[in-house]
Design a protein around this motif. Structure first.
Motif, PDB file in Angstrom:
ATOM      1  N   LEU A 192       6.710  -3.074  -7.754  1.00 18.20           N
ATOM      2  CA  LEU A 192       6.264  -1.873  -7.192  1.00 18.20           C
ATOM      3  C   LEU A 192       7.586  -0.755  -7.119  1.00 18.20           C
ATOM      4  O   LEU A 192       7.786   0.065  -7.573  1.00 18.20           O
ATOM      5  CB  LEU A 192       5.432  -1.791  -6.056  1.00 18.20           C
ATOM      6  N   ILE A 243       0.283  -5.346 -11.124  1.00 16.20           N
ATOM      7  CA  ILE A 243      -0.142  -5.605  -9.689  1.00 16.20           C
ATOM      8  C   ILE A 243      -1.461  -6.299  -9.633  1.00 16.20           C
ATOM      9  O   ILE A 243      -1.747  -7.029  -8.779  1.00 16.20           O
ATOM     10  CB  ILE A 243       0.021  -4.250  -8.864  1.00 16.20           C
ATOM     11  N   ARG A 294       5.322  -8.554  -5.789  1.00 14.04           N
ATOM     12  CA  ARG A 294       4.411  -7.414  -6.044  1.00 14.04           C
ATOM     13  C   ARG A 294       5.204  -6.067  -5.321  1.00 14.04           C
ATOM     14  O   ARG A 294       5.615  -4.997  -6.072  1.00 14.04           O
ATOM     15  CB  ARG A 294       3.077  -7.587  -5.205  1.00 14.04           C
ATOM     16  N   LEU A 300      -0.105  -0.568 -12.527  1.00 12.02           N
ATOM     17  CA  LEU A 300      -1.043  -1.054 -11.468  1.00 12.02           C
ATOM     18  C   LEU A 300      -1.688  -2.319 -11.981  1.00 12.02           C
ATOM     19  O   LEU A 300      -2.016  -3.202 -11.460  1.00 12.02           O
ATOM     20  CB  LEU A 300      -1.891  -0.308 -10.876  1.00 12.02           C
ATOM     21  N   ASN A 302       0.732  -1.194  -0.097  1.00 11.56           N
ATOM     22  CA  ASN A 302       0.052   0.098   0.230  1.00 11.56           C
ATOM     23  C   ASN A 302       0.995   1.239   0.097  1.00 11.56           C
ATOM     24  O   ASN A 302       0.424   2.221  -0.529  1.00 11.56           O
ATOM     25  CB  ASN A 302      -1.149  -0.207   1.215  1.00 11.56           C
ATOM     26  N   GLU A 343       0.697   5.338 -14.302  1.00 14.96           N
ATOM     27  CA  GLU A 343      -0.074   4.707 -13.060  1.00 14.96           C
ATOM     28  C   GLU A 343      -0.776   3.437 -13.324  1.00 14.96           C
ATOM     29  O   GLU A 343      -0.665   2.400 -12.802  1.00 14.96           O
ATOM     30  CB  GLU A 343      -0.763   5.635 -12.337  1.00 14.96           C
ATOM     31  N   ARG A 383       1.458   6.739  -6.972  1.00 13.81           N
ATOM     32  CA  ARG A 383       0.242   7.874  -7.324  1.00 13.81           C
ATOM     33  C   ARG A 383       0.990   9.130  -7.106  1.00 13.81           C
ATOM     34  O   ARG A 383       0.611   9.702  -8.006  1.00 13.81           O
ATOM     35  CB  ARG A 383      -0.826   7.494  -6.218  1.00 13.81           C
ATOM     36  N   LYS A 442       2.320   1.501  -3.503  1.00 12.18           N
ATOM     37  CA  LYS A 442       1.282   2.149  -4.450  1.00 12.18           C
ATOM     38  C   LYS A 442       0.936   3.627  -4.197  1.00 12.18           C
ATOM     39  O   LYS A 442       0.731   4.319  -5.165  1.00 12.18           O
ATOM     40  CB  LYS A 442      -0.246   1.509  -4.224  1.00 12.18           C
TER      41      LYS A 442
END
Length: 183
Positions: free
Chosen positions: A162, A124, A158, A121, A100, A117, A107, A103
């Protein structure tokens, strides 16, 4: 002489008369009514017995149903307990928090390029779907170590993706800043 002997003697003396004269219809009707009343009284306990059978069958069905439901509840709680392993739960919570955070960083970096973005994503979200399938499999298998390890690897993958995406976004931002500085 007692009553039985008197009756026997009367029947012997009047046997011919008793056999020769037919019984009156009223007498037979009275006998029939008496017999009907006797069968009504006997039929009533049978109805009660029938209801007792229904109650017994209902009790057996209730017991069987509650046993089956109890077994399924026990099975589901057992498989959920495999996923509620404290070590796994802590690792899952840690990795989800990290995901989180990453992410959110994406953003922030991708404010100027929202199409980046969404493309980042997508990868993901595919891994999220794989993770959901692994979670279902873990419930089915009772939380086997192999499945739990695959779930942890999915979370780590993940995070790696990221991190790579953040590096790419930082490089894009640095190029834009360098381009603006040279102008």
């Amino acid at each position: 002489m007692n009553n039985d002997q008197k009756l026997e003697e009367f029947i012997k003396n009047h046997r011919g008369e008793l056999e020769s004269s037919p019984a009156e219809d009223k007498l037979w009707q009275a006998i029939q009514v008496g017999l009907d009343q006797g069968t009504d009284q006997e039929a009533e306990p049978d109805r009660k017995a029938d209801y007792n059978i229904y109650w017994k069958v209902a009790a057996i069905l209730l017991l069987a149903l509650s046993s089956v439901l109890g077994y399924y509840n026990w099975q589901s709680s057992e498989s959920d307990s495999a996923l509620s392993n404290p070590e796994f739960a802590n690792a899952e919570t840690y990795y989800n928090e990290l995901i989180n955070q990453k992410k959110e960083e994406i953003r922030v970096y991708a404010v100027s390029n929202p199409e980046l973005e969404s493309s980042f994503l997508e990868d993901i979200s595919a891994l999220d779907q794989m993770y959901a399938e692994l979670k279902k499999e873990a419930k089915k298998t009772g939380g086997q170590e192999i499945v739990l390890d695959a779930m942890i690897q999915n979370l780590q993958l993940r995070i790696d993706i990221l991190n790579q995406q953040i590096i790419v976004l930082e490089q894009i931002k640095n190029r834009e800043e360098n381009a603006n500085a040279t102008i």
